[in-house]
Write a protein that holds these residues in place. Sequence first.
Motif, PDB file in Angstrom:
ATOM      1  N   ASP A  24     -12.819  39.648  22.526  1.00  0.00           N
ATOM      2  CA  ASP A  24     -12.304  38.637  21.610  1.00  0.00           C
ATOM      3  C   ASP A  24     -12.181  39.268  20.231  1.00  0.00           C
ATOM      4  OD1 ASP A  24     -11.246  36.230  20.939  1.00  0.00           O
ATOM      5  OD2 ASP A  24     -13.120  35.111  20.935  1.00  0.00           O
ATOM      6  N   TRP A  25     -11.388  38.635  19.374  1.00  0.00           N
ATOM      7  CA  TRP A  25     -11.161  39.168  18.032  1.00  0.00           C
ATOM      8  C   TRP A  25     -12.479  39.374  17.291  1.00  0.00           C
ATOM      9  CZ3 TRP A  25      -6.481  40.669  18.384  1.00  0.00           C
ATOM     10  CH2 TRP A  25      -5.473  39.872  18.894  1.00  0.00           C
ATOM     11  N   GLY A  26     -12.667  40.563  16.738  1.00  0.00           N
ATOM     12  CA  GLY A  26     -13.818  40.827  15.882  1.00  0.00           C
ATOM     13  C   GLY A  26     -15.145  40.935  16.591  1.00  0.00           C
ATOM     14  N   CYS A  27     -15.146  40.964  17.923  1.00  0.00           N
ATOM     15  CA  CYS A  27     -16.406  41.000  18.684  1.00  0.00           C
ATOM     16  C   CYS A  27     -16.588  42.298  19.461  1.00  0.00           C
ATOM     17  CB  CYS A  27     -16.464  39.822  19.650  1.00  0.00           C
ATOM     18  SG  CYS A  27     -16.451  38.204  18.851  1.00  0.00           S
ATOM     19  N   GLU A  28     -15.748  43.281  19.182  1.00  0.00           N
ATOM     20  CA  GLU A  28     -15.749  44.510  19.981  1.00  0.00           C
ATOM     21  C   GLU A  28     -17.074  45.265  19.947  1.00  0.00           C
ATOM     22  OE1 GLU A  28     -11.485  43.878  18.511  1.00  0.00           O
ATOM     23  OE2 GLU A  28     -13.526  43.659  17.738  1.00  0.00           O
ATOM     24  N   TYR A  29     -17.869  45.051  18.896  1.00  0.00           N
ATOM     25  CA  TYR A  29     -19.123  45.794  18.749  1.00  0.00           C
ATOM     26  C   TYR A  29     -20.363  44.929  18.969  1.00  0.00           C
ATOM     27  CZ  TYR A  29     -15.967  49.270  16.850  1.00  0.00           C
ATOM     28  OH  TYR A  29     -14.933  50.164  16.699  1.00  0.00           O
ATOM     29  N   ASP A  30     -20.157  43.702  19.404  1.00  0.00           N
ATOM     30  CA  ASP A  30     -21.267  42.789  19.642  1.00  0.00           C
ATOM     31  C   ASP A  30     -21.690  42.905  21.105  1.00  0.00           C
ATOM     32  OD1 ASP A  30     -23.108  40.744  19.786  1.00  0.00           O
ATOM     33  OD2 ASP A  30     -21.855  39.283  18.721  1.00  0.00           O
ATOM     34  N   ASP A  31     -22.452  43.962  21.420  1.00  0.00           N
ATOM     35  CA  ASP A  31     -22.818  44.197  22.813  1.00  0.00           C
ATOM     36  C   ASP A  31     -23.676  43.068  23.384  1.00  0.00           C
ATOM     37  OD1 ASP A  31     -25.898  45.627  22.739  1.00  0.00           O
ATOM     38  OD2 ASP A  31     -24.715  45.716  20.904  1.00  0.00           O
ATOM     39  N   GLN A  32     -24.479  42.417  22.524  1.00  0.00           N
ATOM     40  CA  GLN A  32     -25.305  41.317  23.007  1.00  0.00           C
ATOM     41  C   GLN A  32     -24.446  40.155  23.498  1.00  0.00           C
ATOM     42  OE1 GLN A  32     -28.780  41.397  23.360  1.00  0.00           O
ATOM     43  NE2 GLN A  32     -28.215  39.638  24.633  1.00  0.00           N
ATOM     44  N   LEU A  33     -23.322  39.923  22.829  1.00  0.00           N
ATOM     45  CA  LEU A  33     -22.427  38.849  23.244  1.00  0.00           C
ATOM     46  C   LEU A  33     -21.787  39.172  24.596  1.00  0.00           C
ATOM     47  CD1 LEU A  33     -21.305  36.114  22.464  1.00  0.00           C
ATOM     48  CD2 LEU A  33     -19.511  37.259  21.153  1.00  0.00           C
ATOM     49  N   TYR A  34     -21.508  40.447  24.833  1.00  0.00           N
ATOM     50  CA  TYR A  34     -20.995  40.856  26.145  1.00  0.00           C
ATOM     51  C   TYR A  34     -22.045  40.576  27.223  1.00  0.00           C
ATOM     52  CZ  TYR A  34     -16.757  43.181  24.411  1.00  0.00           C
ATOM     53  OH  TYR A  34     -15.523  43.447  23.860  1.00  0.00           O
ATOM     54  N   TRP A  35     -23.299  40.973  26.940  1.00  0.00           N
ATOM     55  CA  TRP A  35     -24.379  40.711  27.904  1.00  0.00           C
ATOM     56  C   TRP A  35     -24.544  39.217  28.144  1.00  0.00           C
ATOM     57  CZ3 TRP A  35     -25.893  44.052  31.167  1.00  0.00           C
ATOM     58  CH2 TRP A  35     -26.082  45.400  30.850  1.00  0.00           C
ATOM     59  N   ASP A  36     -24.568  38.427  27.072  1.00  0.00           N
ATOM     60  CA  ASP A  36     -24.790  36.985  27.201  1.00  0.00           C
ATOM     61  C   ASP A  36     -23.690  36.332  28.040  1.00  0.00           C
ATOM     62  OD1 ASP A  36     -27.023  37.265  25.622  1.00  0.00           O
ATOM     63  OD2 ASP A  36     -26.081  36.490  23.793  1.00  0.00           O
ATOM     64  N   THR A  37     -22.454  36.762  27.807  1.00  0.00           N
ATOM     65  CA  THR A  37     -21.334  36.180  28.550  1.00  0.00           C
ATOM     66  C   THR A  37     -21.418  36.512  30.028  1.00  0.00           C
ATOM     67  OG1 THR A  37     -19.907  36.320  26.592  1.00  0.00           O
ATOM     68  CG2 THR A  37     -18.817  36.085  28.734  1.00  0.00           C
ATOM     69  N   MET A  38     -21.698  37.767  30.327  1.00  0.00           N
ATOM     70  CA  MET A  38     -21.768  38.161  31.729  1.00  0.00           C
ATOM     71  C   MET A  38     -22.988  37.550  32.423  1.00  0.00           C
ATOM     72  SD  MET A  38     -18.982  39.582  32.004  1.00  0.00           S
ATOM     73  CE  MET A  38     -19.220  39.720  33.777  1.00  0.00           C
ATOM     74  N   ASP A  39     -24.101  37.434  31.713  1.00  0.00           N
ATOM     75  CA  ASP A  39     -25.275  36.772  32.289  1.00  0.00           C
ATOM     76  C   ASP A  39     -24.963  35.320  32.637  1.00  0.00           C
ATOM     77  OD1 ASP A  39     -26.799  39.052  32.106  1.00  0.00           O
ATOM     78  OD2 ASP A  39     -27.878  38.445  30.294  1.00  0.00           O
ATOM     79  N   ALA A  40     -24.242  34.640  31.739  1.00  0.00           N
ATOM     80  CA  ALA A  40     -23.875  33.242  31.996  1.00  0.00           C
ATOM     81  C   ALA A  40     -22.936  33.139  33.194  1.00  0.00           C
ATOM     82  CB  ALA A  40     -23.214  32.641  30.753  1.00  0.00           C
ATOM     83  N   ALA A  41     -22.011  34.088  33.318  1.00  0.00           N
ATOM     84  CA  ALA A  41     -21.081  34.083  34.447  1.00  0.00           C
ATOM     85  C   ALA A  41     -21.816  34.332  35.759  1.00  0.00           C
ATOM     86  CB  ALA A  41     -19.994  35.132  34.235  1.00  0.00           C
ATOM     87  N   VAL A  42     -22.728  35.309  35.766  1.00  0.00           N
ATOM     88  CA  VAL A  42     -23.496  35.612  36.976  1.00  0.00           C
ATOM     89  C   VAL A  42     -24.346  34.417  37.381  1.00  0.00           C
ATOM     90  CG1 VAL A  42     -25.354  37.048  37.921  1.00  0.00           C
ATOM     91  CG2 VAL A  42     -23.507  38.104  36.595  1.00  0.00           C
ATOM     92  N   ASP A  43     -24.960  33.767  36.399  1.00  0.00           N
ATOM     93  CA  ASP A  43     -25.789  32.598  36.683  1.00  0.00           C
ATOM     94  C   ASP A  43     -24.956  31.487  37.304  1.00  0.00           C
ATOM     95  OD1 ASP A  43     -28.338  31.064  36.363  1.00  0.00           O
ATOM     96  OD2 ASP A  43     -27.085  29.846  35.048  1.00  0.00           O
ATOM     97  N   PHE A  44     -23.757  31.255  36.768  1.00  0.00           N
ATOM     98  CA  PHE A  44     -22.877  30.209  37.301  1.00  0.00           C
ATOM     99  C   PHE A  44     -22.440  30.564  38.717  1.00  0.00           C
ATOM    100  CE2 PHE A  44     -19.104  27.648  37.863  1.00  0.00           C
ATOM    101  CZ  PHE A  44     -19.387  26.475  37.177  1.00  0.00           C
ATOM    102  N   ALA A  45     -22.091  31.825  38.936  1.00  0.00           N
ATOM    103  CA  ALA A  45     -21.646  32.258  40.263  1.00  0.00           C
ATOM    104  C   ALA A  45     -22.762  32.134  41.285  1.00  0.00           C
ATOM    105  CB  ALA A  45     -21.151  33.700  40.198  1.00  0.00           C
TER     106      ALA A  45
END
Length: 253
Positions: free
Chosen positions: A40-61
């Motif tokens: 997403d715009w301006g989030c390229e270096y926010d690795d924690q946000l990448y982890w949080d998003t993927m964790d939420a996706a895995v949990d939902f799946a």
Amino acid sequence: MKVLIIPDVHLKPWMFGDAERIFLEKKADRAICLGDLLDDWGCEYDDQLYWDTMDAAVDFATRYPGTLWCHGNHDLAYVWNTWVSGTSSDPLARQAAGNGLKDLFSAIPDGNLAYVHRIDNVLFSHGGISSRFVKNRVDESLEKDVDEVIAKINGLKLEDMWGDDSPLWLRPQREFTRYPIEMYREDMLQVVGHSPMKEITRENNLLSCDVFSLDWERQPLGTQEFCLLDTVTWEWEGVGDRNAKQKSLLFDT
């Protein structure tokens, strides 16, 4: 079947919590995610946000194994080691994206992750399927056999899918194309994300649902609502408008 559509997430892990609430409240039969969990715009270096998003996706799946998942071009950019505007070059963010996708793909049951899914006479994909793509990249002789076309598309690799006319990249909406694009099978509804819209919009047999995207200043471009679709009647409604709630709170204060 009543389906809850989760459009492009783009590093908004809270979308899965909102989707779960609506999924349970509306008693939908299943959910389907249209892809593009990452970047997403301006989030390229926010690795924690990448982890949080993927964790939420895995949990939902994991908790909703009946969910269908469509590949998005931003997600596959990390799988195929190619580039999309917004792809992170930060090693930590890329590690989070790559490992998170591996975890997600492992959590999704066989058959529930693909470029294209079909439920009744509704096709779900990230960008949409054009008649031209089917003729040029599949086999014109198979055009009338929907399930065979889907199977052929779902078996395609990078060289066929990394182009403007593919179901990962197509933008058939009138806002994004100079000339009308003929969509595959006018007798079937196509549900897509990928192209940012101000509101959920139906044009002929195309239902565009990417209404959570942000602009350069990280302000919502669309209504930020999910689509609840009846796959038999094609009747749909937008639910969970976050912008409306925010405006209401501002007005109340």
